[in-house]
Design an enzyme around this catalytic site. Structure first.
Site, PDB file in Angstrom:
ATOM      1  CG  ASN A  11     -78.109   4.301 150.113  1.00  0.00           C
ATOM      2  OD1 ASN A  11     -77.370   4.428 148.600  1.00  0.00           O
ATOM      3  ND2 ASN A  11     -79.202   4.888 149.725  1.00  0.00           N
ATOM      4  CG  HIS A  14     -73.584   6.628 144.949  1.00  0.00           C
ATOM      5  ND1 HIS A  14     -73.885   7.227 144.124  1.00  0.00           N
ATOM      6  CD2 HIS A  14     -74.480   7.151 146.462  1.00  0.00           C
ATOM      7  CE1 HIS A  14     -75.084   8.101 145.237  1.00  0.00           C
ATOM      8  NE2 HIS A  14     -74.832   7.980 146.765  1.00  0.00           N
ATOM      9  CG  HIS A  47     -82.939   7.468 146.448  1.00  0.00           C
ATOM     10  ND1 HIS A  47     -82.837   8.497 146.586  1.00  0.00           N
ATOM     11  CD2 HIS A  47     -84.826   7.853 145.602  1.00  0.00           C
ATOM     12  CE1 HIS A  47     -83.640   9.508 146.634  1.00  0.00           C
ATOM     13  NE2 HIS A  47     -84.634   8.834 145.838  1.00  0.00           N
ATOM     14  NE  ARG A  49     -82.468  10.976 142.848  1.00  0.00           N
ATOM     15  CZ  ARG A  49     -81.818  12.492 143.393  1.00  0.00           C
ATOM     16  NH1 ARG A  49     -81.579  11.779 144.497  1.00  0.00           N
ATOM     17  NH2 ARG A  49     -82.554  13.476 143.651  1.00  0.00           N
ATOM     18  NE  ARG A  53     -79.566  11.982 139.814  1.00  0.00           N
ATOM     19  CZ  ARG A  53     -79.846  12.882 140.636  1.00  0.00           C
ATOM     20  NH1 ARG A  53     -78.857  13.110 141.851  1.00  0.00           N
ATOM     21  NH2 ARG A  53     -80.976  13.343 140.555  1.00  0.00           N
ATOM     22  CD  GLU A  74     -83.102   5.589 150.996  1.00  0.00           C
ATOM     23  OE1 GLU A  74     -82.443   6.332 152.166  1.00  0.00           O
ATOM     24  OE2 GLU A  74     -82.534   6.994 149.945  1.00  0.00           O
ATOM     25  CB  THR A 105     -81.856  13.564 149.632  1.00  0.00           C
ATOM     26  OG1 THR A 105     -82.042  12.129 148.338  1.00  0.00           O
ATOM     27  CG2 THR A 105     -83.626  13.834 150.233  1.00  0.00           C
ATOM     28  CD  GLU A 155     -83.006   7.102 157.096  1.00  0.00           C
ATOM     29  OE1 GLU A 155     -83.678   6.234 156.279  1.00  0.00           O
ATOM     30  OE2 GLU A 155     -81.935   7.583 156.796  1.00  0.00           O
ATOM     31  CG  HIS A 194     -77.950  11.979 153.523  1.00  0.00           C
ATOM     32  ND1 HIS A 194     -77.316  13.544 152.934  1.00  0.00           N
ATOM     33  CD2 HIS A 194     -78.931  12.127 152.443  1.00  0.00           C
ATOM     34  CE1 HIS A 194     -76.938  13.405 151.595  1.00  0.00           C
ATOM     35  NE2 HIS A 194     -78.060  12.886 150.932  1.00  0.00           N
TER      36      HIS A 194
END
Ligand code: PXP
Length: 252
Positions: A11, A14, A47, A49, A53, A74, A105, A155, A194
């Site tokens: 992922n 970030h 993801h 969002r 962000r 996602e 999340t 998941e 996660h």
């Protein structure tokens, strides 16, 4: 290439978080995705969002066209996100709960409670050819609901496992193991993710029914110290070792 028993989805959200801190183009999440592919990732997860962000619409467009690995998008179950997913037709779409004020999340999707609202999203994404997964707590009622709603994949949320310590963590690991075994029993493909790190990934990677882990925040943070390439390779090695050991035990 040898077929791996346990896939790693990296992922890259970030990388975009750091980029957005200054508003310029660097660091580029698509560059990170390409590097992740070379380092042994089996897929890229991002993801988008509602508040944008980290990952932006342009990132999704570029990821969809510039990377060779399967893209796992996602997304919250909203009309806006559905329209975007139907435009890009990612390899996979993972429905997640989303609250504007949350830092990440928190908790899984309530598939049982939101069944009628979620059903059209699962159907539309599946009809478009995306492999739909639902991000849920390791709870048999949620697994039953995921099966009934027509999702081929779940998941399991490992956030509680990652945050707990001692006996409470052991109990949460048992819930994850039981849920993964139940997935197998009822015919759901089982993923997990996660909060996974070098320190906590091994017991989850050793759950034999889990076929994919999605990992982000730790890998991107750790890359500051060790570089993204070697960080991903080390995670891959830990996952592969855990899986090889469990397969050895099963065939012994
Ligand atoms: N899986 C899902 C469904 C997620 O929402 C996230 C966070 O975006 C992850 C996996 C990765 O979690 P982390 O960044 O803590 O590794």
């Amino acid at each position: 290439m040898m077929k791996r028993a346990l896939r790693l989805g990296v992922n890259i959200d970030h990388v975009a978080t750091i980029r957005n801190a200054r508003g310029g183009p660097d660091p580029d999440p698509v560059r990170a995705a390409k590097l992740a592919a070379n380092a042994g990732a089996d897929g890229i997860t991002a993801h988008l969002r509602e508040d944008r962000r980290h990952i932006t619409d342009t990132d999704i467009t570029r990821l969809a066209s510039e990377i060779d690995l399967p893209l796992n998008l996602e997304m919250a179950a909203t009309d806006e996100m559905l329209e975007i997913a139907l435009r890009h037709k990612p390899h996979a779409a993972c429905l997640v709960p989303e609250k504007r004020e949350e830092r990440t999340t928190e908790g899984g999707l309530d598939v049982a409670g939101g069944f009628d609202r979620l059903k059209p999203f699962v159907a539309a994404l599946g009809d478009a050819g995306s492999r739909v997964s639902l991000f849920i707590e390791p709870d048999p009622a949620q697994l039953d609901a995921a099966l009934a709603i027509g999702a081929p994949v779940v998941e399991l949320h490992t956030g509680s496992y990652a945050n707990l310590q001692g006996a409470a963590r052991d109990a949460e690991l048992r819930r994850l193991r039981d849920a993964a075994a139940y997935c197998d029993e009822i015919g759901l493909e089982c993923h997990a993710g996660h909060g996974l790190t070098f320190d906590n990934v091994v017991p989850v990677a050793a759950i034999p029914q889990v076929v994919e882990l999605n990992i982000g925040h730790f890998l991107i943070g750790e890359a500051i110290f060790g570089g993204l390439d070697s960080t991903i390779k080390r995670m891959r090695a830990l996952m592969d070792k855990a899986r090889a050991e469990v397969q050895g035990e099963q065939s012994a």
